[in-house]
Design a protein around this motif. Sequence first.
Motif, mmCIF file in Angstrom:
data_model
loop_
_atom_site.group_PDB
_atom_site.id
_atom_site.type_symbol
_atom_site.label_atom_id
_atom_site.label_comp_id
_atom_site.label_asym_id
_atom_site.label_seq_id
_atom_site.Cartn_x
_atom_site.Cartn_y
_atom_site.Cartn_z
ATOM 1 N N ALA A 62 0.826 -1.217 0.000
ATOM 2 C CA ALA A 62 0.000 0.000 0.000
ATOM 3 C C ALA A 62 0.859 1.265 0.000
ATOM 4 O O ALA A 62 0.441 2.293 -0.520
ATOM 5 N N ALA A 63 2.047 1.188 0.591
ATOM 6 C CA ALA A 63 2.959 2.329 0.646
ATOM 7 C C ALA A 63 4.376 1.782 0.715
ATOM 8 O O ALA A 63 4.608 0.715 1.307
ATOM 9 N N TYR A 64 5.314 2.528 0.122
ATOM 10 C CA TYR A 64 6.681 2.032 -0.006
ATOM 11 C C TYR A 64 7.675 3.196 0.009
ATOM 12 O O TYR A 64 7.383 4.284 -0.501
ATOM 13 N N VAL A 65 8.872 2.928 0.570
ATOM 14 C CA VAL A 65 9.995 3.869 0.552
ATOM 15 C C VAL A 65 11.281 3.039 0.522
ATOM 16 O O VAL A 65 11.364 2.007 1.180
ATOM 17 N N ARG A 66 12.277 3.515 -0.210
ATOM 18 C CA ARG A 66 13.579 2.844 -0.142
ATOM 19 C C ARG A 66 14.613 3.804 0.413
ATOM 20 O O ARG A 66 14.493 5.019 0.267
ATOM 21 N N VAL A 67 15.625 3.234 1.061
ATOM 22 C CA VAL A 67 16.733 4.014 1.603
ATOM 23 C C VAL A 67 18.022 3.471 1.001
ATOM 24 O O VAL A 67 18.325 2.287 1.124
ATOM 25 N N LEU A 68 18.748 4.361 0.336
ATOM 26 C CA LEU A 68 20.023 4.021 -0.287
ATOM 27 C C LEU A 68 21.170 4.528 0.570
ATOM 28 O O LEU A 68 20.994 5.448 1.386
ATOM 29 N N HIS A 69 22.341 3.985 0.349
ATOM 30 C CA HIS A 69 23.557 4.509 0.967
ATOM 31 C C HIS A 69 24.527 4.866 -0.156
ATOM 32 O O HIS A 69 24.948 4.004 -0.928
ATOM 33 N N ASN A 70 24.862 6.143 -0.250
ATOM 34 C CA ASN A 70 25.840 6.607 -1.232
ATOM 35 C C ASN A 70 27.215 6.671 -0.587
ATOM 36 O O ASN A 70 27.353 7.178 0.526
ATOM 37 N N GLU A 71 28.207 6.159 -1.267
ATOM 38 C CA GLU A 71 29.581 6.225 -0.764
ATOM 39 C C GLU A 71 30.036 7.678 -0.613
ATOM 40 O O GLU A 71 30.684 8.032 0.353
ATOM 41 N N THR A 72 29.678 8.499 -1.570
ATOM 42 C CA THR A 72 30.020 9.915 -1.539
ATOM 43 C C THR A 72 28.767 10.704 -1.175
ATOM 44 O O THR A 72 27.708 10.510 -1.780
ATOM 45 N N ALA A 73 28.889 11.553 -0.178
ATOM 46 C CA ALA A 73 27.744 12.369 0.232
ATOM 47 C C ALA A 73 27.393 13.349 -0.873
ATOM 48 O O ALA A 73 28.262 14.014 -1.434
ATOM 49 N N GLU A 74 26.121 13.440 -1.172
ATOM 50 C CA GLU A 74 25.643 14.379 -2.182
ATOM 51 C C GLU A 74 25.578 15.803 -1.620
ATOM 52 O O GLU A 74 25.725 16.772 -2.342
ATOM 53 N N TYR A 75 25.365 15.901 -0.313
ATOM 54 C CA TYR A 75 25.268 17.198 0.351
ATOM 55 C C TYR A 75 25.759 17.019 1.782
ATOM 56 O O TYR A 75 25.299 16.108 2.493
ATOM 57 N N LEU A 76 26.680 17.850 2.205
ATOM 58 C CA LEU A 76 27.267 17.776 3.536
ATOM 59 C C LEU A 76 27.654 16.330 3.840
ATOM 60 O O LEU A 76 28.417 15.740 3.116
ATOM 61 N N ASP A 77 27.104 15.748 4.914
ATOM 62 C CA ASP A 77 27.435 14.371 5.285
ATOM 63 C C ASP A 77 26.269 13.420 5.038
ATOM 64 O O ASP A 77 26.164 12.373 5.656
ATOM 65 N N GLY A 78 25.384 13.764 4.094
ATOM 66 C CA GLY A 78 24.189 12.970 3.829
ATOM 67 C C GLY A 78 24.453 11.791 2.907
ATOM 68 O O GLY A 78 24.283 11.889 1.688
ATOM 69 N N HIS A 79 24.854 10.678 3.483
ATOM 70 C CA HIS A 79 25.100 9.464 2.711
ATOM 71 C C HIS A 79 23.826 8.641 2.518
ATOM 72 O O HIS A 79 23.705 7.920 1.533
ATOM 73 N N CYS A 80 22.895 8.722 3.467
ATOM 74 C CA CYS A 80 21.621 7.988 3.357
ATOM 75 C C CYS A 80 20.649 8.820 2.528
ATOM 76 O O CYS A 80 20.430 9.991 2.815
ATOM 77 N N VAL A 81 20.077 8.180 1.510
ATOM 78 C CA VAL A 81 19.175 8.891 0.613
ATOM 79 C C VAL A 81 17.837 8.175 0.564
ATOM 80 O O VAL A 81 17.755 7.005 0.193
ATOM 81 N N ILE A 82 16.804 8.894 0.948
ATOM 82 C CA ILE A 82 15.441 8.369 0.926
ATOM 83 C C ILE A 82 14.853 8.633 -0.454
ATOM 84 O O ILE A 82 14.993 9.727 -0.993
ATOM 85 N N GLY A 83 14.179 7.643 -0.997
ATOM 86 C CA GLY A 83 13.588 7.829 -2.315
ATOM 87 C C GLY A 83 12.472 6.846 -2.610
ATOM 88 O O GLY A 83 12.171 5.966 -1.812
ATOM 89 N N ARG A 84 11.878 7.041 -3.780
ATOM 90 C CA ARG A 84 10.789 6.194 -4.278
ATOM 91 C C ARG A 84 9.627 6.136 -3.278
ATOM 92 O O ARG A 84 9.005 5.101 -3.093
#
Length: 152
Positions: A62-84
């Motif tokens: 009914a509802a879904y979210v994924r959490v990715l881990h980027n090796e290189t931070a896209e912004y400051l120290d944000g390696h975890c990326v919530i999406g979808r």
Amino acid sequence: MSIDSVIAKSWGELTTTELYSIMKLRTDVFFVEQKVDETELDDRDQEAATRHYWIADNHGVAAYVRVLHNETAEYLDGHCVIGRVVVREDRRGEGLAQIIMKRIVDDYSDQAMMLHAQQYIVPLYTKFGFEAFGDLYEEATIMHQSMYRPAQ
């Protein structure tokens, strides 16, 4: 419904039925409803660090979210990326995305997180401590806002 109703698994833990239901929801909403013409299956789902979160009912996911881990931070120290982030049309307005976000914020409270929010849903993420940064931008014909939440 509480965060206890949220299921969280890695790629290797997903059953074929769960995977089908997740992909059906994502394609029904992103491709059919929102007409997004970008690649949905980007190989990030299969990464060892990716976590899949969802709430299911008798009709599937009914509802879904994924959490990715980027090796290189896209912004400051944000390696975890919530999406979808996606909610099935017949279950919208029930707060399911908020329930999943609460679980994710609890699970990743010790890590900085970021996301790319569709503009209309930015207020949902501010409830969880995310702050907008940068300018609005168009992605897949939809206006988005980058957001960041520091580790707690």
